[in-house]
Every structure is written in structure tokens, then in C-alpha cells.
Scaffold this active site. Structure first.
Site, PDB file in Angstrom:
ATOM      1  N   SER A   1     -14.487   2.151 -10.989  1.00  0.00           N
ATOM      2  CA  SER A   1     -15.796   1.896 -10.377  1.00  0.00           C
ATOM      3  C   SER A   1     -16.897   2.180 -11.392  1.00  0.00           C
ATOM      4  O   SER A   1     -16.923   3.259 -11.983  1.00  0.00           O
ATOM      5  CB  SER A   1     -16.021   2.826  -9.185  1.00  0.00           C
ATOM      6  OG  SER A   1     -15.045   2.589  -8.222  1.00  0.00           O
TER       7      SER A   1
ATOM      8  N   ARG B   1      -6.910   3.036   0.485  1.00  0.00           N
ATOM      9  CA  ARG B   1      -7.859   4.117   0.246  1.00  0.00           C
ATOM     10  C   ARG B   1      -7.748   5.061   1.430  1.00  0.00           C
ATOM     11  O   ARG B   1      -8.207   4.771   2.527  1.00  0.00           O
ATOM     12  CB  ARG B   1      -9.257   3.498   0.168  1.00  0.00           C
ATOM     13  CG  ARG B   1     -10.375   4.452  -0.144  1.00  0.00           C
ATOM     14  CD  ARG B   1     -11.615   3.643  -0.544  1.00  0.00           C
ATOM     15  NE  ARG B   1     -12.783   4.489  -0.684  1.00  0.00           N
ATOM     16  CZ  ARG B   1     -13.591   4.807   0.321  1.00  0.00           C
ATOM     17  NH1 ARG B   1     -13.359   4.365   1.530  1.00  0.00           N
ATOM     18  NH2 ARG B   1     -14.644   5.581   0.089  1.00  0.00           N
TER      19      ARG B   1
ATOM     20  N   LYS C   1     -19.474   4.503   2.309  1.00  0.00           N
ATOM     21  CA  LYS C   1     -19.490   5.557   1.308  1.00  0.00           C
ATOM     22  C   LYS C   1     -20.822   6.303   1.385  1.00  0.00           C
ATOM     23  O   LYS C   1     -21.880   5.677   1.286  1.00  0.00           O
ATOM     24  CB  LYS C   1     -19.339   4.913  -0.080  1.00  0.00           C
ATOM     25  CG  LYS C   1     -18.481   5.719  -1.004  1.00  0.00           C
ATOM     26  CD  LYS C   1     -18.187   4.946  -2.267  1.00  0.00           C
ATOM     27  CE  LYS C   1     -17.684   5.910  -3.312  1.00  0.00           C
ATOM     28  NZ  LYS C   1     -17.480   5.253  -4.587  1.00  0.00           N
TER      29      LYS C   1
END
Ligand SMILES: Nc1ncnc2c1ncn2[C@@H]1O[C@H](COP(=O)(O)OP(=O)(O)O)[C@@H](O)[C@H]1O
Ligand SMILES: Cc1ncc(COP(=O)(O)O)c(N)n1
Ligand SMILES: [Mg+2]
Length: 500
Positions: free
Chosen positions: A400, A331, A429
């Protein structure tokens, strides 16, 4: 918005194939094969029955053709009420039925028409007489997106020239394309003296030979119907034509192989089992490709954390897989594309040397460019259905999800697993809503796909997540608890010991 408009919008979202075909009392081919195939491919299937056969594993003992007016009634009932994406045709036993069908399809536009020009069954019985040929040539083929004749049917469509080799199949595909359909698949299941089952696909420009080892089995009744309805199902889900055909070929091969030794009936040609995916470990027959158990300890890299500890992505990934991570996602939110690609290639080598799959977050282009094992997408990234079209049937796709509705959509779209969270509050996040263990459980119970939990999970709470007691919760995904620490290897080892 009115209830009716909302209903219509919801209806449009469910991939839907209408099969217009004959009934096979033995349950192996025809309408019955189409329903089973669509069910196995997770697509809704409505049916318009054109004929009823008395049929078993020995052959066809009787045939009753329905009046064309009643076929028209069935077509109208379905098409005037439901949103059909793809129409797939099988046995069309009279010229008038072909005419009724093509007239009706002009009134109700659909996304694609898949025509399996059923004339002669695998058992050698003639199911459709020569009078219907004119209907195919004049009415149906010009409006067809793909036609899928076997070698005998290809020969009939071309006025009787016999097909004896793969090279003849190429020539036939080109000549049938000239009759109007946009794509042609000449199936070689019955090609004599061939060790492989070779089908020839022609899209008007390029030829593709789709080749699979011939399965030595008596259970090949219904292969043609299944292949065509699987193509239709994949098209309804949004696949490109080539990708739908490849998936269908793969599905047939896997189903024949899975049921090679099954015995139903005493005749020469038995049916096979379409529902292998339900029987082999919950969700997928593509075992070698994705194993839900790989979700157990899912390591997600983080560029800011790597910067903080001054290590490269590859160093971080190597430590995680050495420590026992069972799947890795890279990521990278702020790397240049070219640097990301180079890092991904390096990580792929490391992961594969440990037999661990590597997924790319968000970036389908990077996943394609380095041939990663798959991608993980969020709700605001490329939709999973499009990701599946772009990546093809073999790659792993995760989505997700924060709600049961999103989990349902991920399943419809052909994803392999869902990531569910944030379970606990997290700093990784920004503005990420926490769903808690209760929210996680609710989504797991609603999800038909395996689930990996994410968000604030580490040594202190991984056990309580895994002990939630829902069978499809396959693992925990971790960012900070591994990559935010000094020694990734030790942290991964400790966490692995806790969850396994
Ligand atoms: N024994 C087999 N092993 C593997 N694939 C097969 C076998 N028999 C048929 N197929 C495949 O099944 C599909 C249907 O082909 P075919 O049997 O030729 O059509 P039909 O059932 O319409 O006669 C094709 O993809 C073909 O390659
Ligand atoms: C009602 C009906 N429709 C089609 C087929 C073709 O079967 P196959 O796919 O094995 O060629 C069949 N035997 N019966
Ligand atoms: Mg066959």
C-alpha cells in the site's frame, strides 16, 4: 540532521553492487553482463575495471591488464564515496590485483562478497593464468560469502581433479568449502552428457541441486558472469543466500530461453538478452506467476461485513470469483490464527479452481503456511524487502502506497504491484487519508510498478477511476461495494462489466 547525514542515509537505502571485473568488447560477459544484470534486477551497479579484452562471439582476440595501482585507485574512488552493499568479482587477471582487492576490502566493510573465479571463458580461452590461484586460495576465498566456479574452475581450485558427474560436483563443493568461502555454487552448465543444467549449492551444512532444463541455444556467452551478478543483486536487496541463488538460476534460465533464437555475431557463442522483463508485458518475466492484468477487479474481504451478513469467508470469496473477481485478498483483522489459516486454505482451493490468485493481507506466516499466491503489506507491516526474502522470488507481493517515494521504495524492495488510495473517502479503514484522483494519478505516473486503486470505489465511480488515462493503472480494489452488499455475486458481475 545535516545534509551530509541525510545524503548518507539515502545512499544506504539503494541496493548497490560493485562489480570488479574485465571488460568484454562484445558486450556479452564481464563488466557489461554485470551492468545489464543489475539493471534488469533493479539494483545500482558501479564498476572497477581490471582488464580490457578484445572479444567477440568467436572468442578472445586480445587482453590488456590494468596496472594494480590504477585498480586500487578505482576501488578507492567508489568505496570511499558510495555505500556499496555487495562486491562481485569476475576476471581478476593478476596476483597483485587480487592482493589490492583483498587489502581494500579489509578497509571498507561490505555486506557480502561474491566471487566468480573466472579463469576459462565458455569459449575455452584462458583469461587468468595459474599464478592468480595462490591469491584466491590465500587472500580472497577466506573472506568470500559465495564462490561460483564452473566445473573447469572448480577443478583448477582443487589442484586439477576432473569433475565428470553431479556426484563429483558435490564432492568438489565440499572441498572448496574447506578452502574458506561460506557458500559454494559449482555450476554445471558445461557438464557433458547432461540433459539438465544442474548446479550444486553447498552452505557448509546442506547440499541443494538446482536443476533447470538445458536450453538448446548458442547464446550462452556470459552465463557465469550473469549468474554471479544476479546473486549479488539479490543479496544487495536483502535476500537470503539460498533465495538469491534460486532467483539467479531462474533468471538465467528465463533469459536463455527468451533469447534462444537471437543472432548477434557470427561466432560459435552469442550473447543473450538480459532485459526480457522490459519486453514481456512491462514489469515481470515471471508471467505465469503474476500478470498485472489480474489486478482488474481486485476483491478484498472484510470480516465485519461477513459477520453482518452471516456468511463465512469462503462463501464470500466463492461468490466474488464466480462474479468475475480477477484476484482476491483475504483481510482478517480479528480472526484467531488457526481459524484464519483454515479459511485461507479453503479460499485457496476455491480461487485456484477459477484460476484466480489469492493473496493474504499482512500475515506472511499464514501465506507461507497455506502456500498462498502472495501477500499484501501496508507501510507499517513487515517491509516488502523482508517479505520478498521470506517468501522467495515466486510469490506476489503488493504494497500500500500513498506517496511517490513509497512507490519507489516498493519497486526497489522487489514488490510486484502497489495499492494506492484511499481514492475516495471510506469507512472500511479508520483515519485513512484520502488522496483523490489527482493523488492517484501522481503516484501512478511516478510508479514503475502496476497500480491498483483502492478506497471507496464502487459502481458509481469505478469508471472514472479506470478512465484516468495512466497506462499502469491496472484495476480497482473493492471492499464494501462487494462484501457490504446482500448479493456479492450480482455486485461483482455488475462491477466487472463496468471496468472491463
Ligand atoms: N544451455 C543452458 N541452459 C540452461 N542453463 C544453462 C545453460 N548453460 C549454462 N546454464 C546455467 O548458467 C549458469 C552458468 O553456468 P556455466 O555456464 O556452467 O558457467 P560459466 O559461464 O562460468 O562457464 C549455471 O546456472 C548453469 O546451470
Ligand atoms: C571480460 C570477461 N570476463 C568474464 C568472462 C567469462 O564469460 P562466461 O560467463 O561466459 O564464462 C569473459 N568471457 N570475459
Ligand atoms: Mg557459461
Amino acid at each position: 540532521m545535516s545534509v551530509r547525514v541525510l545524503q548518507a542515509e539515502a545512499d544506504m537505502k539503494i541496493p548497490h553492487v560493485l562489480s570488479v571485473a574485465g571488460s568484454d568488447s562484445g558486450g556479452g560477459a564481464g563488466i557489461q553482463a554485470d551492468l545489464k544484470t543489475c539493471g534488469a534486477r533493479r539494483v545500482y551497479c558501479s564498476t572497477v575495471i581490471t582488464a580490457v579484452t578484445a572479444q567477440n562471439t568467436a572468442g578472445v582476440q586480445g587482453l590488456n591488464i590494468l596496472p594494480e595501482d590504477f585498480v586500487a585507485d578505482q576501488l578507492h574512488s567508489v568505496l570511499s564515496d558510495m555505500h556499496v552493499h555487495v562486491v562481485k568479482t569476475g576476471m581478476l587477471p593478476s596476483l597483485n590485483i587480487v592482493k589490492v582487492l583483498s587489502q581494500t576490502l579489509r578497509k571498507f566493510p561490505i555486506k557480502a562478497l561474491v566471487v566468480d573465479p573466472v579463469m576459462i571463458s565458455t569459449s575455452g580461452d584462458v583469461l587468468v593464468g595459474p599464478s592468480v590461484l595462490a591469491g584466491f586460495l590465500e587472500e580472497l576465498l577466506p573472506m568470500t560469502d559465495i564462490v561460483t566456479p564452473n566445473i573447469k574452475e572448480a577443478s583448477v581450485l582443487l589442484g586439477g581433479v576432473p569433475l565428470k558427474s553431479v556426484s563429483d560436483m558435490h564432492t568438489a563443493a565440499k572441498l572448496i568449502h574447506d578452502l574458506g568461502p561460506r557458500n559454494v555454487l559449482v555450476k554445471g552448465g558445461d557438464l557433458p552428457n547432461s540433459l539438465d543444467a544442474i548446479d550444486v549449492f553447498f552452505d557448509g551444512e546442506d547440499f541443494y541441486e538446482l536443476c533447470s532444463p538445458r536450453v538448446n541455444t548458442r547464446n550462452s556467452h556470459g552465463t557465469g558472469c550473469t549468474l554471479a551478478s544476479c546473486i549479488a543483486a539479490e543479496l544487495a536487496k536483502g535476500s537470503s543466500m539460498l533465495s538469491a541463488v534460486k532467483t539467479a538460476k531462474h533468471f538465467i534460465q528465463a533469459a536463455l530461453d527468451y533469447s534462444r533464437d537471437m543472432t548477434i555475431g557470427n561466432g560459435a557463442q552469442g550473447p543473450f538478452d538480459h532485459f526480457l522483463a522490459l519486453k514481456i508485458n512491462q514489469s515481470s518475466y515471471r508471467q505465469n506467476r503474476f500478470n498485472p492484468n489480474d489486478l482488474l477487479l481486485y476483491a478484498v474481504t472484510d470480516s465485519a461485513m461477513n459477520r453482518k451478513w452471516d456468511r463465512s469467508i469462503a462463501e464470500a470469496v466463492k461468490a466474488a470469483v464466480e462474479g468475475g473477481a480477477t484476484i482476491v485478498q483475504i483481510r482478517e483483522k480479528d480472526a484467531e490464527t488457526r481459524d484464519f489459516l483454515e479459511a485461507a486454505k479453503e479460499c485457496l482451493k476455491i480461487c485456484h479452481s477459477y484460476g484466480v490468485p489469492l493473496l493474504i493481507n499482512d500475515r506472511i506466516d499464514v501465506a507461507l503456511a497455506c502456500d498462498a499466491d502472495g501477500v499484501h503489506v501496508g507501510q507499517s507491516d513487515v517491509p516488502a524487502r523482508l517479505a520478498r526474502t521470506l517468501l522467495g522470488p515466486e510469490k506476489i507481493i503488493g504494497v500500500s502506497c500513498k506517496t511517490p517515494e513509497q512507490a519507489h521504495q516498493a519497486w526497489i524492495d522487489g514488490a510486484d504491484y502497489i495499492g494506492c488510495g484511499g481514492v475516495y473517502p471510506t469507512n472500511t479503514k479508520a483515519n485513512n487519508r484520502t488522496i483523490g484522483l489527482e493523488g492517484l494519478k501522481e503516484i501512478c505516473l511516478a510508479s514503475k510498478l502496476p497500480v491498483v486503486a483502492i478506497g471507496g470505489i464502487g459502481l458509481s465511480n469505478a469508471r472514472e477511476v479506470m478512465e484516468l488515462g495512466v497506462p499502469n493503472l491496472n484495476g480497482v480494489a473493492v471492499v464494501s461495494a462487494l462484501f457490504g452488499r446482500e448479493c456479492i455475486l450480482t455486485e461483482t458481475r455488475n462491477l466487472h462489466a463496468l471496468v472491463s
